[in-house]
Design an enzyme around this catalytic site. Structure first.
Site, PDB file in Angstrom:
ATOM      1  N   GLY A 149       0.836  -1.193   0.000  1.00 57.11           N
ATOM      2  CA  GLY A 149       0.000   0.000   0.000  1.00 57.11           C
ATOM      3  C   GLY A 149       0.870   1.241   0.000  1.00 57.11           C
ATOM      4  O   GLY A 149       1.968   1.245  -0.561  1.00 57.11           O
ATOM      5  N   GLU A 150       0.367   2.318   0.615  1.00 58.66           N
ATOM      6  CA  GLU A 150       1.086   3.592   0.699  1.00 58.66           C
ATOM      7  C   GLU A 150       1.297   4.259  -0.654  1.00 58.66           C
ATOM      8  O   GLU A 150       1.990   5.259  -0.765  1.00 58.66           O
ATOM      9  CB  GLU A 150       2.472   3.425   1.348  1.00 58.66           C
ATOM     10  CG  GLU A 150       2.488   2.835   2.730  1.00 58.66           C
ATOM     11  CD  GLU A 150       3.908   2.678   3.281  1.00 58.66           C
ATOM     12  OE1 GLU A 150       4.881   3.098   2.613  1.00 58.66           O
ATOM     13  OE2 GLU A 150       4.047   2.134   4.390  1.00 58.66           O
ATOM     14  N   GLY A 151       0.743   3.705  -1.721  1.00 55.98           N
ATOM     15  CA  GLY A 151       0.999   4.229  -3.055  1.00 55.98           C
ATOM     16  C   GLY A 151       2.294   3.751  -3.661  1.00 55.98           C
ATOM     17  O   GLY A 151       2.726   4.269  -4.700  1.00 55.98           O
TER      18      GLY A 151
END
Length: 344
Positions: free
Chosen positions: A307-309
C-alpha cells in the site's frame, strides 16, 4: 478543484459525472504519428508506446509531459478493526503518518528516487467509521463531503496523480466492497492484509460475511456500497479520481484498497476510470481478479502488497521514462538514420 453540492449529495455526484470530459483522440493520433518517425522499429518499446498515447489522450496534449507528478496518500481508520481483522492495532495508522512525516517509510524512498511530489491526508483518524458488520460506515452527507475533500488533492497542480492509502483494517473494507460488487464467497476476496494468521483470517472472512448479511438489499447502488461498507480513504480516492478526470489529469491507481475506489466508479459507469492505469498487481486478496474485471493490465507485478501508493509510485517512474523516450528521441530524419524501406 472546488466542489459545490446543491442537491441531494449523491445526486450531485451523479450530475458531476455526466459533465466529465472524454479523451482527446487527436492528441493520441499525433503521438502515434510521431512514434512512427522515431529511431526504433515500430512497436519495439511495447507498452511504453501505448502509455504515452494514453497520457496524451487524457492530458489533451500532443506532447504529453510528466513534470509535476504527485503521490497522494489518504489515511483513514475503520470501526471494523474491533472485530480482530488486523495484525496491528488501529493506533498504527497515526504512527505511520508520523513515519511518513519523518521520511522513514518505503513510499518516501520511492518518491525521492523518482523525484515525485508527496502529499498525505489525515481523514479524521480519531473518529473511525462505523463497524460495517452492524452499521453504516458513513452517512450520505459525510461520504460525499469526504469525496469532496479528496477532490482537493489536485490543488496546486499536477500532470500525473498517483493514489495511495493507509489505514488499519482497510483491506477488510476493500474485500467487502468487492464481495458486494461481484458476489461470490467472502473468502475469495479476503487476503492476509498486514500479516494475519489463520485465526485472524477466519475473523476477517466472518466480518465480510457479516457485512454482506447486515446490509443485504441495500448494496445494489455502487454509491450506497461506498458509504455503507467503504471508508474515508476510499471515498476520498473516488473523489480524487473524479476531480482528476475533470481537470484532464491521468491517474495511476495503487493496490487492493485504491482499486476498490476505482471499482465503485467503474460500477457506476465503466468509462469513468478510462483515465486511470493500474500501477501494479498487488499480492493482496484477489487483486488480479479485480483488475481483470476492470479491464486494467498492471504496469508492474512485483509481488508487493504494502500500500502507501508504492506500486503506483514505481509505475510513475516507468511512465516518466516512456514520455522521455517519446519526446526526446531523435526521428529518422533528424538523426540521419535510414528508415524502413529506404534505399541503402
Amino acid at each position: 478543484m472546488a466542489a459545490s453540492f446543491t442537491g441531494l449529495p449523491f445526486d450531485d455526484i451523479r450530475h458531476m459525472i455526466r459533465e466529465l470530459p472524454g479523451p482527446d483522440v487527436d492528441a493520441a493520433a499525433n503521438v502515434r504519428e510521431r512514434d512512427a518517425e522515431l529511431t526504433k522499429p515500430a512497436g519495439s518499446l511495447g507498452r511504453l508506446e501505448s502509455l504515452v498515447e494514453w497520457l496524451a489522450a487524457w492530458q489533451g496534449r500532443s506532447k504529453p509531459s510528466v513534470n509535476r507528478p504527485v503521490v497522494c496518500v489518504f489515511a483513514g481508520n475503520h470501526g471494523v478493526t474491533a472485530r480482530g481483522v488486523s495484525a496491528y492495532p488501529q493506533s498504527v495508522t497515526r504512527q505511520m503518518l508520523e513515519n511518513f512525516a519523518a521520511g522513514g517509510a518505503a513510499i518516501n524512498q520511492i518518491c525521492a528516487a523518482y523525484d515525485l511530489g508527496f502529499k498525505v491526508f489525515d481523514l479524521a483518524l480519531d473518529v473511525p467509521t462505523g463497524d460495517i458488520t452492524c452499521e453504516d460506515a458513513l452517512d450520505e452527507k459525510s461520504c460525499v463531503a469526504t469525496m469532496a475533500f479528496g477532490m482537493e488533492a489536485i490543488a496546486g497542480g499536477t500532470d500525473l496523480l498517483c493514489l495511495g492509502e493507509l489505514g488499519i483494517g482497510n483491506t477488510t473494507v476493500a474485500a467487502a466492497i468487492f464481495a458486494a460488487l461481484y458476489g461470490g464467497e467472502a473468502a475469495h476476496w479476503v487476503g492476509r492484509g498486514s500479516g494475519l494468521d489463520n485465526a485472524g483470517m477466519a475473523r476477517k472472512v466472518a466480518a465480510v460475511e457479516a457485512a454482506m448479511a447486515h446490509h443485504g438489499a441495500n448494496l445494489k447502488d455502487p454509491l450506497e456500497i461506498l458509504r455503507r461498507i467503504g471508508g474515508r480513504e476510499i471515498a476520498a480516492t473516488a473523489g480524487a479520481i473524479l476531480a482528476a478526470r475533470a481537470q484532464r489529469i491521468p491517474v495511476v491507481i495503487d493496490g487492493y484498497v485504491i482499486t476498490a475506489a476505482a471499482a465503485i466508479l467503474h460500477a457506476l459507469e465503466p468509462t469513468l476510470i478510462d483515465h486511470c492505469v493500474a500501477g501494479h498487481c498487488s499480492a493482496e486478496g484477489a487483486h488480479a481478479d479485480v483488475l481483470e474485471r476492470l479491464g486494467k493490465k498492471p504496469i508492474l507485478d512485483l509481488g508487493m502488497r504494502l500500500g502507501e501508493g508504492t506500486g503506483a509510485a514505481l509505475a510513475a517512474g516507468v511512465i516518466r521514462a516512456a514520455v522521455a523516450c517519446h519526446n526526446d528521441m531523435a526521428t529518422f530524419a533528424t538523426a540521419g538514420v535510414s528508415g524502413k524501406g529506404d534505399a541503402g
